[in-house]
Motif scaffolding. Structure first.
Motif, PDB file in Angstrom:
ATOM      1  N   SER A  31      -3.557 -14.834   0.208  1.00  0.00           N
ATOM      2  CA  SER A  31      -4.945 -15.193   0.518  1.00  0.00           C
ATOM      3  C   SER A  31      -5.912 -14.029   0.344  1.00  0.00           C
ATOM      4  N   VAL A  32      -5.366 -12.820   0.187  1.00  0.00           N
ATOM      5  CA  VAL A  32      -6.235 -11.659  -0.043  1.00  0.00           C
ATOM      6  C   VAL A  32      -6.003 -11.093  -1.442  1.00  0.00           C
ATOM      7  N   VAL A  33      -4.819 -10.536  -1.704  1.00  0.00           N
ATOM      8  CA  VAL A  33      -4.622  -9.815  -2.966  1.00  0.00           C
ATOM      9  C   VAL A  33      -4.642 -10.765  -4.164  1.00  0.00           C
ATOM     10  N   ALA A  34      -3.828 -11.826  -4.122  1.00  0.00           N
ATOM     11  CA  ALA A  34      -3.810 -12.760  -5.249  1.00  0.00           C
ATOM     12  C   ALA A  34      -5.152 -13.462  -5.408  1.00  0.00           C
ATOM     13  N   THR A  35      -5.742 -13.884  -4.297  1.00  0.00           N
ATOM     14  CA  THR A  35      -7.037 -14.569  -4.356  1.00  0.00           C
ATOM     15  C   THR A  35      -8.115 -13.655  -4.899  1.00  0.00           C
ATOM     16  N   GLY A  72      -7.819  -6.566  -6.738  1.00  0.00           N
ATOM     17  CA  GLY A  72      -7.005  -7.228  -5.723  1.00  0.00           C
ATOM     18  C   GLY A  72      -6.256  -6.240  -4.856  1.00  0.00           C
ATOM     19  N   LEU A  73      -5.702  -5.207  -5.467  1.00  0.00           N
ATOM     20  CA  LEU A  73      -4.966  -4.195  -4.705  1.00  0.00           C
ATOM     21  C   LEU A  73      -5.899  -3.390  -3.803  1.00  0.00           C
ATOM     22  N   LEU A  74      -7.119  -3.152  -4.279  1.00  0.00           N
ATOM     23  CA  LEU A  74      -8.100  -2.451  -3.439  1.00  0.00           C
ATOM     24  C   LEU A  74      -8.428  -3.281  -2.203  1.00  0.00           C
ATOM     25  N   SER A 130       4.258  -1.135  -3.065  1.00  0.00           N
ATOM     26  CA  SER A 130       3.711   0.207  -2.854  1.00  0.00           C
ATOM     27  C   SER A 130       2.600   0.559  -3.832  1.00  0.00           C
ATOM     28  N   ALA A 131       2.350  -0.292  -4.837  1.00  0.00           N
ATOM     29  CA  ALA A 131       1.386   0.043  -5.883  1.00  0.00           C
ATOM     30  C   ALA A 131      -0.042   0.004  -5.355  1.00  0.00           C
ATOM     31  N   SER A 132      -0.814   1.033  -5.692  1.00  0.00           N
ATOM     32  CA  SER A 132      -2.230   1.049  -5.345  1.00  0.00           C
ATOM     33  C   SER A 132      -3.100   0.704  -6.541  1.00  0.00           C
ATOM     34  N   ASP A 175       4.221  -0.844   6.342  1.00  0.00           N
ATOM     35  CA  ASP A 175       2.813  -0.870   5.945  1.00  0.00           C
ATOM     36  C   ASP A 175       2.315   0.507   5.523  1.00  0.00           C
ATOM     37  N   ALA A 176       2.924   1.548   6.044  1.00  0.00           N
ATOM     38  CA  ALA A 176       2.472   2.907   5.730  1.00  0.00           C
ATOM     39  C   ALA A 176       2.687   3.261   4.265  1.00  0.00           C
ATOM     40  N   THR A 177       3.543   2.517   3.578  1.00  0.00           N
ATOM     41  CA  THR A 177       3.770   2.773   2.153  1.00  0.00           C
ATOM     42  C   THR A 177       3.187   1.667   1.276  1.00  0.00           C
ATOM     43  N   ALA A 178       2.570   0.665   1.870  1.00  0.00           N
ATOM     44  CA  ALA A 178       2.052  -0.470   1.106  1.00  0.00           C
ATOM     45  C   ALA A 178       0.697  -0.130   0.489  1.00  0.00           C
ATOM     46  N   TYR A 179       0.524  -0.531  -0.762  1.00  0.00           N
ATOM     47  CA  TYR A 179      -0.728  -0.332  -1.493  1.00  0.00           C
ATOM     48  C   TYR A 179      -1.183   1.128  -1.476  1.00  0.00           C
TER      49      TYR A 179
END
Length: 377
Positions: A102-106, A232-234, A140-142, A354-358
């Motif tokens: 609902s956030v990144v893909a959207t 989306g990643l941002l 983990s990708a930003s 979460d500390a390593t996500a995005y």
């Protein structure tokens, strides 16, 4: 409430009445369907996702379509409202693909700017809660830059091995960025394998996605795809800070409650000065995390030119606070905090994951340094 200037220089960090109403609805739903015993039981069973919870959240409350304009079947809200939903999901560590779908893909699909065609149709399905889509990129990708392997699109379909992809097990559609564009690939299509991985955070499962001649629908060319996925990643990184805020708030609240009720030497352990100082320090960190997370959500909502900086600051700070809050929660609960029956371990694992996500906090600090032209040490 702070008035916003025409130049958008005054971020509004307060919650509106509509946002508080949304919070109350989401919190009530999660208290009913995703309380601590329920979440622990589902993670132990190996099937953490609750389809009925997702249906109620996505369709009943309408949270899945908050970022989607009304003309495309959504609620026409903003990232501020989505941030409130994520705060509550962080408070309950509920296994739900809200952040990824609902956030990144959207946001990725919205960044393509399509008003009709496959992208718009998929957006409508996501907004209505009929489908779940996740980006097929490492959790983990930003950004897309620096990723080692690109899916190859050939005459027979897409070929790649991708991962770890968050919430792939719950997805109906994968958004696959390839060398020549962005593709929508159904997870039940021939040539698609989703293989679960052993993840630290059992409430947000990871998986390896293998594409072997998988058919896909091309949504955009390479240039538009890269810009859309990065957008989306941002947004994912910016609103992940709200999830981390909700997690930290739960840990602080639960720790204060426990230390008030737990007695030693005929006194509440929370009255001991050393523990009072630790909880007071954590409270200060949580308050600062709230300001950083709200600033990131408001910047995304208003399209501020400072959005990359606001997101980087929020992630660099909030990930550290969430981990610290979860560690304090486990330690200050004493023996019970170490047990599987108490939910503290779920919060610690979610905070660590979460500390390593995005992008890690270190990566976001590098972004802050580059944006502010600060020399590296």
């Amino acid at each position: 409430m702070t008035e916003r200037t025409e130049t958008g220089q005054a971020p509004d960090l307060l919650y509106s009445e509509a946002e508080e109403d949304l919070r109350a609805a989401v919190r009530s739903l999660l208290a009913d369907r995703a309380d601590a015993p329920s979440v622990i039981d589902r993670t132990e069973s190996g099937t953490p996702y609750d389809p009925q919870l997702w249906k109620a959240l996505a369709t009943g409350i309408g949270a899945a379509g908050l970022l989607v304009p009304e003309e495309l079947g959504g609620q026409g809200a903003t990232h501020r409202e989505a941030a409130v939903v994520l705060e509550e999901l962080g408070r309950s560590v509920a296994p739900a693909p809200y952040l990824t779908s609902s956030v990144v893909a959207t946001e990725t699909l919205l960044a393509l700017g399509a008003q009709d065609g496959p992208a718009a149709g998929l957006l409508a399905e996501l907004a209505e809660g009929r489908k779940v889509a996740v980006p097929a990129v490492p959790f983990s990708a930003s950004s897309l830059s620096g990723l080692s392997s690109d899916p190859r699109a050939g005459a027979d379909g897409l070929d790649a091995r991708l991962g770890p992809v968050a919430d792939a097990a719950a997805a109906d559609v994968l958004l696959v960025p390839a060398a020549d564009g962005l593709y929508a690939v159904a997870t039940d299509a021939p040539g698609v394998r989703v293989e679960p991985l052993v993840a630290l955070d059992l409430t947000r499962p990871l998986a390896t996605v293998t594409l072997d001649g998988a058919p896909g629908t091309r949504l955009a060319d390479a240039g538009a795809a890269a810009r859309a996925v990065d957008r989306g990643l941002l947004a994912g990184a910016g609103l992940l800070a709200s999830e981390q805020l909700g997690l930290a708030e739960w840990c602080l609240t639960e720790t204060v409650r426990h230390t008030r009720e737990r007695h030693q030497f005929n006194r509440p352990v929370g009255s001991f000065q050393a523990l009072k100082h630790r909880m007071a320090q954590l409270w200060l960190e949580v308050v600062s995390a709230r300001a950083a997370a709200r600033n990131a959500a408001d910047s995304l909502a208003t399209g501020s030119p400072d959005t990359p900086l606001a997101v980087a600051v929020a992630q660099a700070y909030c990930s550290k606070v969430a981990v610290h809050a979860a560690e304090e929660c486990v330690q200050l609960h004493g023996g019970i905090g170490m047990t599987w029956e108490h939910p503290a371990h779920l919060y610690l694992k979610r905070a660590k994951a979460d500390a390593t996500a995005y992008g890690t906090a270190g990566r976001h600090r590098e972004t802050v340094a580059a944006l502010m032209e600060l020399p590296a040490p």
